[in-house]
Scaffold this active site. Structure first.
Site, PDB file in Angstrom:
ATOM      1  N   THR A   1      -3.596 -50.353  25.092  1.00  0.00           N
ATOM      2  CA  THR A   1      -3.108 -49.082  26.663  1.00  0.00           C
ATOM      3  C   THR A   1      -3.030 -48.035  25.653  1.00  0.00           C
ATOM      4  O   THR A   1      -1.412 -47.092  26.283  1.00  0.00           O
ATOM      5  CB  THR A   1      -2.232 -49.126  27.921  1.00  0.00           C
ATOM      6  OG1 THR A   1      -1.369 -50.302  26.705  1.00  0.00           O
ATOM      7  CG2 THR A   1      -2.673 -50.767  28.433  1.00  0.00           C
TER       8      THR A   1
ATOM      9  N   HIS B   1      15.645 -51.435  19.567  1.00  0.00           N
ATOM     10  CA  HIS B   1      15.146 -51.997  19.352  1.00  0.00           C
ATOM     11  C   HIS B   1      16.345 -53.694  20.195  1.00  0.00           C
ATOM     12  O   HIS B   1      17.278 -53.781  19.282  1.00  0.00           O
ATOM     13  CB  HIS B   1      13.711 -52.673  18.988  1.00  0.00           C
ATOM     14  CG  HIS B   1      13.722 -53.064  17.233  1.00  0.00           C
ATOM     15  ND1 HIS B   1      13.755 -54.222  17.404  1.00  0.00           N
ATOM     16  CD2 HIS B   1      14.006 -52.475  16.442  1.00  0.00           C
ATOM     17  CE1 HIS B   1      13.891 -54.490  15.950  1.00  0.00           C
ATOM     18  NE2 HIS B   1      14.139 -53.525  15.670  1.00  0.00           N
TER      19      HIS B   1
ATOM     20  N   GLU C   1       9.762 -54.199  19.846  1.00  0.00           N
ATOM     21  CA  GLU C   1       9.723 -53.127  18.554  1.00  0.00           C
ATOM     22  C   GLU C   1       8.930 -53.627  17.865  1.00  0.00           C
ATOM     23  O   GLU C   1       8.166 -53.140  16.519  1.00  0.00           O
ATOM     24  CB  GLU C   1      10.685 -52.699  18.382  1.00  0.00           C
ATOM     25  CG  GLU C   1      10.707 -51.292  17.218  1.00  0.00           C
ATOM     26  CD  GLU C   1      10.727 -51.914  15.856  1.00  0.00           C
ATOM     27  OE1 GLU C   1      10.981 -50.902  14.664  1.00  0.00           O
ATOM     28  OE2 GLU C   1      10.703 -53.338  15.315  1.00  0.00           O
TER      29      GLU C   1
ATOM     30  N   GLU D   1       5.849 -47.482  25.043  1.00  0.00           N
ATOM     31  CA  GLU D   1       5.507 -47.724  26.420  1.00  0.00           C
ATOM     32  C   GLU D   1       6.412 -46.490  27.400  1.00  0.00           C
ATOM     33  O   GLU D   1       5.355 -45.661  28.382  1.00  0.00           O
ATOM     34  CB  GLU D   1       5.526 -48.556  27.254  1.00  0.00           C
ATOM     35  CG  GLU D   1       4.136 -49.514  25.792  1.00  0.00           C
ATOM     36  CD  GLU D   1       2.808 -49.768  26.059  1.00  0.00           C
ATOM     37  OE1 GLU D   1       2.286 -48.645  27.290  1.00  0.00           O
ATOM     38  OE2 GLU D   1       2.504 -48.955  24.661  1.00  0.00           O
TER      39      GLU D   1
ATOM     40  N   ASP E   1      18.769 -48.673  13.926  1.00  0.00           N
ATOM     41  CA  ASP E   1      17.765 -50.107  14.640  1.00  0.00           C
ATOM     42  C   ASP E   1      18.837 -50.826  13.137  1.00  0.00           C
ATOM     43  O   ASP E   1      19.688 -51.089  13.951  1.00  0.00           O
ATOM     44  CB  ASP E   1      16.408 -49.904  13.522  1.00  0.00           C
ATOM     45  CG  ASP E   1      15.321 -51.205  13.995  1.00  0.00           C
ATOM     46  OD1 ASP E   1      16.311 -51.678  14.040  1.00  0.00           O
ATOM     47  OD2 ASP E   1      14.290 -50.588  13.496  1.00  0.00           O
TER      48      ASP E   1
END
Lengths: 743, 743
Positions: free
Chosen positions: A262, A371, A419, A428, A448
């Site tokens: 997508t 993430h 992630e 997204e 991170d």
């Protein structure tokens, strides 16, 4: 009248007058003084920042990390969903939670290995007898590797299949590596290539291989690249931080980021999905990663000429090209088979979002994220970052619930999902909220992996964040010495001479697309940064910390080898939290547009020095670029002056907002959605990916390299086109910084 | 003590107390009350709007028009440059000028006819004898046609060449027209097609023709389409407003807009230019427009079967297909030759820009513009609009210089160059200032042709401008009756039933790409409108006013037939100026987001009603679109409520700014630069061009039409893709209207 009567009268009158003055001034409110006047000038509170920093608790961070890394929590598994609930609960807690917390789910395209049929590599005789099979998973060293939820090593998105062929060694799997083999007349068609991690992206190795007819790819981690050459069990974890012989780096084998089905749209129920055959940037042939214990068995038996010195690793033997195994070894005449049983599935992955509403400018967002999903236990990647984020939200949430603090701007925390599969959760989210985020986000802070190692701060970001990170780093002390700040320590490890400041300053790194900042930077054009503690490069040349993406990235590993005492984590909480508070609370945004000039000028200077004469010969002038960079400098200097003149804080609030908008939107001016039609998401003219070695505007550099190789006039026209794109971007940036009511 | 002494003492004390109260309240300023508090709430001044409207002077407008249309002023000619100087002088005038004025130049790609060799159509015998040549230019009726600066009729951007062939009549040159001829077995290859204006774009006619092998195209204006059937000299100008037999509509034969060599980038010295062979959307074959006097000679001699009734015009003969001429006429066996000697040239074209700085929000822009260049004298197109703009700037400039007024927001006036060649000046401006304009522009008001005719107001725009135009139109009186407002008059001519207001309201038209608003709307996503006075469609069905793009579009024509007394011009100045002042001065932007819901809901309803069942059969659901449209309604209703609750004006200025930003940026949320990869500039998901008859989201409609014809699954996937684009755009719009500190 006697003098005392006069005195009494005068005194009495004075008292009454004074009373009148006081009542008139304080007692009767002027209709022209609304309540919001004071509120509008709400600025950063240095005392509060100190208070925040003092409350950062190594024990709490350690506790967070223990919980976060207790179970494997690969995206969408039970371990992941349990953490969704845990984080939601913390952010919704009535004593230390945020204003609002929720989970948002996307149905994303993931790839998993088959639990019933573990991927492996086999050595098969001419009669198809299997005489060796690689390990299905890592050795159980600390019992955590035995957890049934440990995902067996695999190359996510590599297609299933069982290709078989002669083995060749192809170094790092770069295009030039395969070309070199072809130039040496090493037959590649139908072979299995074994390549080491590094040098090229995971997916790129297999994509390159397939171009030469290779049928399957094996990827391994060479001890030279990850272990400073150490490969014996006594030299590796649990005896040191080095990767054990059975360790395997898992990973997503994708070149693009975001949900692969997508692009540009959030992966919701309603969203149109590509057919999986339309996906680019994933391995076209079966691919599987293995550990160096297994790799040694394969590589050290290879026949053929010895590979060049730069291709040699630390397996303790000669690395030969192949194809196939040497006649004297036990694998004589054997083939190698790559057995991959991966399957793809669309699964719901959650982001957890938490919000603290801004008091004065709720429509300005400072974002902070990391993430949540790991490959295995992910104590370092990503839980070290999540442990930091939860400590920040604990302290700020407490102050908020106690009514002691509310930021000027809104703060949005994101615990991103999936992630590891290619920055899916953050992408997204960026897609779904594109317009809002684009128009309202001041900056995005990414933490991170918070601690790669405990030597020094490592900060990456776009140039405007340099000053605020410096300010924060100067206020944080290192545990080694109370007089040594994180800033002073940092400058010892990574520094540069600044042409702008005419002194040595810490080196702020640049951002690629390695973590969740990528969609915010490259697609939305939001000012981004990534903060961590990292290595002493004098002490190790490891590509990354050795347990990366293996089943050894555990709490035990962190507590023993990465950050005993959790003081590096604490420094990261303090530094990143300090930056966050300055961005959310400052009346004037602490972003430095003039710093961008150093990058732009360096890009221009490199272009002039490295490719200028060739361009001149092609009748391509860099003068417009020079002019644009000078225009940028002038505009940013003028804005800096305007800001300095404002600093007393009593300015008209819309004037402050106007300047803040200029600062916020500066990064956006470098976005050009038409600049790189072949690159998904990449729209930032300054920071888009670049293949060329010329360190200038990536579009210009890549077009130049292409044209100088092909000599085609169409390619030179692409250089001209990208020069226009660069000039236009820099000019737009300058225009945005110039006085507002002028064109 | 006697009572009067007590009274005196009390009175004295009271006086002193009162003095203290007064001094304390008014004399001693509170440090917490800065000067800007009052300034921040600066709102629109209804009295000033009335004052503005009263000062609009028909004599001044008439005078403006006389000067503007005295000489031909095609883009970049001396006539054009003289007007650049004139407008610059007015906007720089110390008594009635603006804060700042300047000319900005772009080097743009234009097309001109050869002065030495006039384009023409010839009729040639089999022996190549020329027995007829069309007029080189219009008949000299009022002496203005004789001006040496009158450009002879041509099709700008049509290539030079002299194709010769049998003549065919191809109606309006639509693809379906040529297909129809082919279906009737009319041989088209190598022919010359004569087509009438209307039905398809100028360039499209020739592009369609070339697909069928046609070698050259003649375009003419049929009296049926422009003159309500009248074609005799006594029925036409100067005896009426109808086009004289020799009149020819010039025009740009381009499908795209903006400088054709520099899409997306301003046409500056540094800008990379395409090779002219890379230009799309222009005639691939020589093309030339002629008048109906000449067209009659050609068409009325055509052989072949009679064309269908809908193809017949008002030339007073049977329109036959051809090919070639009938045996009984004087052109028997003759060919027709199209002689085009156009050449292209890159020339500097100027925009003139004028600015009034905003007092409170200088970084918010209200734009107002019109083009300056004409084809010939251009009294109506565009000078009627420029005469209006100059009257607005005269009055506002005077107030400004007198210190009587300064808008809350900045106002930017633009006199665009080279609009006639394809909206070039405005597009280059939009490209150069993309970032600034995108982030700061509240709305763009376009007044091109201000008076097509004197019957009624005609306003086009995106839905949020409806309310402010209505408000303005209600405040302007028509000259016919002091009690009849422009609004009341408008509703008589064009109205609709509003599902939102549950009553009859004037019909706000939609915007295509017919004037300079196009780059602002389609590329930048700025809220746009176009205002004019126009026809009584009961009285004429003319495609456009009959002198359009001819040498008869003169001051005399306007004064006699379009707007005697210039009262329609005056109404346009008042209406557009009123709108301008409301947008620039209102504390809260007078834009109505709820109005967009009507469009979105109509699009959804049409999709459901017209294509819903077919989509269902293809397993494509419109429910997500319905949900998105409902979400939009809810969000815009909530915002409306928030605004109503704010209306007392004492709100915190940043709250007002936040809402204004939501209103300003709403239109931007419909921009998707990836939605229409094949359409230059078009990025607005709601208003992009549409070929399909289904009045819904243009991408969805066109994809549907294509898929339902081709039945290909790939095309149905494109429908799915465009449905996602629509849902995403509507959802983004709703999100931007929702409370700011929420995701």
């Amino acid at each position: 009248m006697s003098w005392w009567k006069i005195l009494l009268g005068v005194l009495g009158g004075a008292v009454i007058l004074a009373a009148g003055l006081l009542i008139g001034h304080f007692g009767i409110s002027k209709t022209s003084t609304p309540n919001w006047v004071k509120e509008l000038s709400q600025d950063v509170d240095e005392g509060f920042i100190q208070e925040f920093m003092q409350e950062v608790d190594t024990k709490k961070i350690e506790e967070n990390l223990k919980i976060l890394s207790k179970h494997p929590h690969m995206a969408t598994t039970k371990g992941d969903e349990d953490l969704v609930k845990m984080i939601l609960a913390q952010w919704s807690n009535q004593d230390f939670g945020l204003d609002e917390a929720k989970d948002e789910r996307y149905n994303v395209y993931l790839s998993f290995p088959d639990k019933e049929r573990p991927n492996n590599i086999q050595v098969l005789t001419e009669n198809n007898l299997n005489i060796m099979t690689t390990r299905f998973t890592e050795e159980n060293i600390t019992s955590e590797q035995n957890d049934p939820e440990v995902v067996k090593p695999y190359a996510a998105y590599a297609p299933r299949g069982n290709p078989k062929g002669k083995l060749v060694y192809a170094n790092q799997g770069k295009l030039s590596d395969f070309q070199y083999l072809a130039d040496q007349s090493v037959p590649l068609n139908g072979t299995i290539a074994i390549v080491r991690y590094g040098g090229a992206g995971r997916a790129t190795k297999a994509i390159n291989a397939a171009k030469f007819g290779v049928a399957g790819v094996i990827v391994y981690t060479d001890p030279k690249d990850i272990n400073d050459g150490n490969s014996e069990p006594h030299q590796t974890y649990p005896n040191s931080w080095y990767m054990p012989p059975s360790g395997v780096e898992r990973g997503s084998y994708t070149e693009d980021f975001g949900d692969l089905l997508t692009p540009y749209y959030p992966a919701k129920d309603f969203t149109y999905r590509l057919n999986k055959t339309q996906i680019n940037g994933i391995p076209p042939i079966p691919t599987q990663p293995i550990g160096f214990e297994d790799a040694k068995k394969l590589i050290c038996e290879l026949a053929g000429p010895k590979a060049p010195e730069t291709w040699q690793g630390s397996l303790g033997c000669s690395y030969n090209f192949g194809p196939g195994f040497g006649p004297s070894g036990s694998f004589k005449d054997c083939d190698v088979q790559v057995n991959v049983f991966n399957y793809e599935e669309i699964k719901p992955s959650a982001n957890v979002m938490g919000i603290i509403r801004g008091s004065v400018e709720p429509d300005r967002y400072v974002m902070y994220g990391n993430h949540r999903d790991s490959w295995v236990h992910g104590a370092i990647d990503p839980s070290s970052g999540t442990a930091v984020m939860l400590e920040i939200t604990r302290i700020l949430g407490t102050k908020l619930k106690q009514g002691k603090w509310r930021p000027r701007r809104s703060i949005i925390f994101g615990s991103w999902g999936a992630e590891e599969f290619s920055l899916i959760g953050s992408t997204e989210f960026a897609e779904e909220y594109y317009s809002k985020l684009r128009d309202r986000t001041v900056a995005y802070i990414n933490v991170d992996i918070s601690v790669f190692a405990n030597a020094t701060l490592r900060a990456q970001g776009t140039p405007p964040v340099q000053d605020v990170i410096f300010t924060a780093a100067k206020q944080v002390q290192t545990p080694s010495s109370p007089s040594l700040s994180v800033y002073d320590n940092w400058i010892r490890y990574a520094n540069r001479s600044s042409s702008l400041y005419e002194k040595i300053i810490p080196q702020l790194g640049t951002l690629g697309a390695g973590s969740d900042y990528a969609p915010f930077l490259h697609y939305l054009g939001i000012t981004c940064m990534d903060i961590a503690y990292t290595y002493d490069r004098q002490k190790t040349s490891a590509r990354i910390y050795p347990a990366y993406h293996t089943a050894f990235d555990t709490f035990d590993y962190v507590a023993k080898f990465i950050d005993p005492g959790f003081t590096s984590h604490q420094m990261v909480v303090r530094t990143a939290g300090n930056v966050l508070l300055r961005l959310s609370d400052s009346l004037l945004l602490p972003l430095g547009p003039l710093n961008y000039w150093e990058t732009l000028n360096a890009y221009y200077t490199t272009a002039e020095n490295v490719i200028g004469s060739t361009l001149t010969a092609k009748n391509i002038s860099l003068v417009p670029l020079k002019t644009a960079v000078e225009k940028y400098k002038k505009a940013s200097e003028a804005l800096k002056k305007t800001i300095e003149d404002l600093k007393d804080g009593s300015e008209m609030p819309l004037k402050v907002r106007m300047i803040n908008d200029q600062l916020m939107l500066l990064e956006r001016t470098f976005i050009n959605h038409y600049a790189f039609p072949d690159k998904l998401y990449y729209s930032h003219v300054i920071w888009a990916s670049r293949s060329s070695n010329v360190a200038t505007f990536p579009g210009l550099a890549d077009a130049y390299t292409k044209a100088s190789e092909s000599k085609l006039e169409d390619d030179w026209n692409l250089v001209r086109h990208h020069l226009t794109i660069a000039v236009q971007a820099v000019t737009s940036a300058a225009l945005t910084l110039e006085t507002a009511a002028s064109i």
